[in-house]
Write a protein that holds these residues in place. Structure first.
Motif, PDB file in Angstrom:
ATOM      1  N   ARG A   4      44.638  45.813  42.153  1.00  0.00           N
ATOM      2  CA  ARG A   4      43.198  45.741  41.972  1.00  0.00           C
ATOM      3  C   ARG A   4      42.848  45.873  40.499  1.00  0.00           C
ATOM      4  O   ARG A   4      43.398  46.707  39.789  1.00  0.00           O
ATOM      5  CB  ARG A   4      42.542  46.856  42.773  1.00  0.00           C
ATOM      6  N   TRP A   6      39.867  46.741  39.119  1.00  0.00           N
ATOM      7  CA  TRP A   6      39.155  47.994  38.922  1.00  0.00           C
ATOM      8  C   TRP A   6      38.208  48.183  40.088  1.00  0.00           C
ATOM      9  O   TRP A   6      37.826  47.241  40.770  1.00  0.00           O
ATOM     10  CB  TRP A   6      38.400  47.999  37.597  1.00  0.00           C
ATOM     11  N   ALA A   7      37.849  49.420  40.352  1.00  0.00           N
ATOM     12  CA  ALA A   7      36.973  49.723  41.478  1.00  0.00           C
ATOM     13  C   ALA A   7      35.539  49.333  41.150  1.00  0.00           C
ATOM     14  O   ALA A   7      35.130  49.281  39.990  1.00  0.00           O
ATOM     15  CB  ALA A   7      37.049  51.208  41.816  1.00  0.00           C
ATOM     16  N   ALA A   8      34.777  49.060  42.190  1.00  0.00           N
ATOM     17  CA  ALA A   8      33.385  48.684  41.997  1.00  0.00           C
ATOM     18  C   ALA A   8      32.582  49.877  41.494  1.00  0.00           C
ATOM     19  O   ALA A   8      32.765  50.999  41.953  1.00  0.00           O
ATOM     20  CB  ALA A   8      32.802  48.173  43.309  1.00  0.00           C
ATOM     21  N   THR A 343      30.570  45.794  55.506  1.00  0.00           N
ATOM     22  CA  THR A 343      30.713  46.706  54.377  1.00  0.00           C
ATOM     23  C   THR A 343      29.865  47.949  54.626  1.00  0.00           C
ATOM     24  O   THR A 343      29.024  47.958  55.540  1.00  0.00           O
ATOM     25  CB  THR A 343      30.243  46.049  53.058  1.00  0.00           C
ATOM     26  N   ARG A 387      36.398  38.456  40.758  1.00  0.00           N
ATOM     27  CA  ARG A 387      36.363  39.745  41.443  1.00  0.00           C
ATOM     28  C   ARG A 387      35.696  40.808  40.589  1.00  0.00           C
ATOM     29  O   ARG A 387      34.924  41.645  41.093  1.00  0.00           O
ATOM     30  CB  ARG A 387      37.782  40.172  41.810  1.00  0.00           C
ATOM     31  N   ARG A 388      35.957  40.767  39.294  1.00  0.00           N
ATOM     32  CA  ARG A 388      35.311  41.714  38.392  1.00  0.00           C
ATOM     33  C   ARG A 388      33.813  41.473  38.325  1.00  0.00           C
ATOM     34  O   ARG A 388      33.011  42.413  38.285  1.00  0.00           O
ATOM     35  CB  ARG A 388      35.951  41.611  37.001  1.00  0.00           C
ATOM     36  N   ARG A 391      32.275  42.781  41.693  1.00  0.00           N
ATOM     37  CA  ARG A 391      32.231  44.244  41.758  1.00  0.00           C
ATOM     38  C   ARG A 391      31.177  44.810  40.823  1.00  0.00           C
ATOM     39  O   ARG A 391      30.421  45.722  41.183  1.00  0.00           O
ATOM     40  CB  ARG A 391      33.609  44.816  41.431  1.00  0.00           C
ATOM     41  N   ASP A 397      33.022  46.589  47.059  1.00  0.00           N
ATOM     42  CA  ASP A 397      34.470  46.506  46.897  1.00  0.00           C
ATOM     43  C   ASP A 397      35.020  45.842  48.152  1.00  0.00           C
ATOM     44  O   ASP A 397      35.376  46.499  49.125  1.00  0.00           O
ATOM     45  CB  ASP A 397      35.063  47.898  46.726  1.00  0.00           C
ATOM     46  N   ASP A 402      41.562  42.258  48.525  1.00  0.00           N
ATOM     47  CA  ASP A 402      42.784  43.050  48.476  1.00  0.00           C
ATOM     48  C   ASP A 402      43.698  42.878  49.681  1.00  0.00           C
ATOM     49  O   ASP A 402      44.811  43.405  49.696  1.00  0.00           O
ATOM     50  CB  ASP A 402      42.438  44.534  48.360  1.00  0.00           C
TER      51      ASP A 402
END
Length: 403
Positions: A4, A6-8, A343, A387-388, A391, A397, A402
């Motif tokens: 990944r 980075w996390a959202a 989600t 994806r970045r 997020r 996320d 993933d």
């Protein structure tokens, strides 16, 4: 790129999806690091195109900037747009979702023996749109290999571009038009999508991005300044010579036209470039080119609550975004042309696109909040970058990134 990115970040559930100034200021750095020369982003809020911007260049060597007029090859984001038109035909009574495809058109390349015949005869329009035909994504050798399902339709999910090409031939049989003619009439013209086409022309070529490899990736280069093979662009450039000779634009070609032209195109194309008629045909599964603004206009049709008379009926639009097949153990569901994910903030619909590994796009929508996001890129690492963007813009996320 493994893992990944980075996390959202935490974002208020009611915050809009327009990327923050801080993220946009850092975007060129991320593009350089990931080897993504160009990107377009568009946002729908309150069911309307609210914001869009382009960054970078269409071609890394030529340095032509990405602008509002830049056409991206959105790859499999073609499928939901085509699905919308198919459902328009269903609303008009010209197609039936649960009628077998063979009742409309039986391609000459279908086979698989007696066992597969019953399965082929049972595949419906709905099966295509929810990816339950049992057909492969693409045959490895379509010129010499028959198309046959691996399982009975309606029993599992098998993502299939081949099925969409078959359904495209059904639509051609029903309308008497080429794919692009039907899309222009039913959707693009009334929706104001003036910069959208499944076809090809010299004017489109000038405005279309080139695809790029990942940084330091090895591979064959063509004559476009060391660029990797461009797939559809090269196939259509070969076909364009025949279209010019006959006076019929590529956007007007039906499958039968492409089949007749195939030997002539193969005679002038590099060996192996064009294998079967769909290589030089507007392709419902993969050949849509458009601006990110136009794709956002399509997304607005999906999320707004009060459709115009030409749009899908409310019940049909709801079905498009509802689970269409129950396959135990899946974390994501299939609607009609869309993927669905639950989600913590509620359900969303989405689709990704990848052509030749060098054109990467993503579209995401939230019906309850009438908002959507579209990201298109021109590089192999475009999926890492989009994806970045998703997020950072949405705070979501997605498992889709993933799993």
């Amino acid at each position: 790129m493994p893992g990944r990115a980075w996390a959202a970040p935490r974002r208020d559930v009611d915050a809009d999806w327009i990327p923050s100034p801080e993220f946009l200021a850092d975007l060129p750095r991320q593009m350089q690091a990931l080897g993504v020369p160009g990107i377009g982003i568009a946002v729908v809020e309150a069911g309307r195109l609210a914001w869009s911007r382009g960054f970078g260049v269409m071609h890394a060597q030529q340095r032509t900037p990405v602008t509002d007029a830049t056409l991206f090859e959105v790859a499999s984001l073609s499928k939901p747009v085509f699905a919308y038109a198919v459902l328009q035909l269903a609303d008009r009574g010209e197609l039936a979702l649960d009628r077998p495809l063979v009742a409309y058109a039986r391609p000459e390349y279908l086979d698989g023996g007696p066992a597969a015949k019953a399965w082929l005869d049972a595949i419906t329009v709905r099966d295509v749109l929810r990816h339950s035909t049992g057909l492969p994504d693409w045959r490895e050798d379509p010129a010499n290999q028959a198309l046959a399902p691996a399982v009975a339709p309606g029993t599992r999910i098998d993502y299939s571009g081949e099925a969409f090409v078959w359904l495209q031939r059904v639509v051609e049989a029903v309308t008497g038009e080429s794919l692009d003619q039907t899309m222009q009439r039913l959707l693009f013209a009334p929706a104001g999508m003036r910069d959208s086409s499944y076809g090809w022309s010299a004017a489109m070529a000038e405005r279309s991005v080139y695809g790029h490899r990942a940084p330091n990736a090895a591979g064959p280069a063509d004559g476009n300044g060391g660029m990797p093979p461009q797939m559809l662009r090269e196939q259509w450039m070969a076909a364009q010579a025949i279209a010019d000779r006959t006076g019929t634009p590529l956007s007007a070609w039906r499958y039968e036209d492409a089949a007749r032209a195939l030997p002539q195109v193969q005679a002038i194309a590099p060996p192996g470039l064009v294998a079967w008629p769909a290589d030089i045909l507007a392709n419902a599964a993969a050949s849509l080119r458009c601006t990110v603004q136009d794709y956002a206009r399509f997304m607005a049709l999906m999320v707004h609550a009060r459709p115009a008379a030409w749009e899908l009926r409310p019940a049909t639009r709801a079905a498009m975004l509802s689970r269409q097949i129950d396959v135990p153990g899946r974390w994501t569901d299939k609607g009609l042309g869309w993927n669905l994910e639950r989600t913590p903030r509620g359900p969303v619909f989405y689709h990704s696109g990848s052509n030749g590994g060098i054109f990467k796009s993503f579209a995401l929508g939230d019906v309850a909040r009438q908002r959507a996001l579209v990201v298109s890129t021109n590089a192999a690492n475009g999926n890492v970058l989009y994806r970045r963007v998703v997020r950072a813009s949405t705070g979501l996320d997605l498992l889709a990134f993933d799993v």
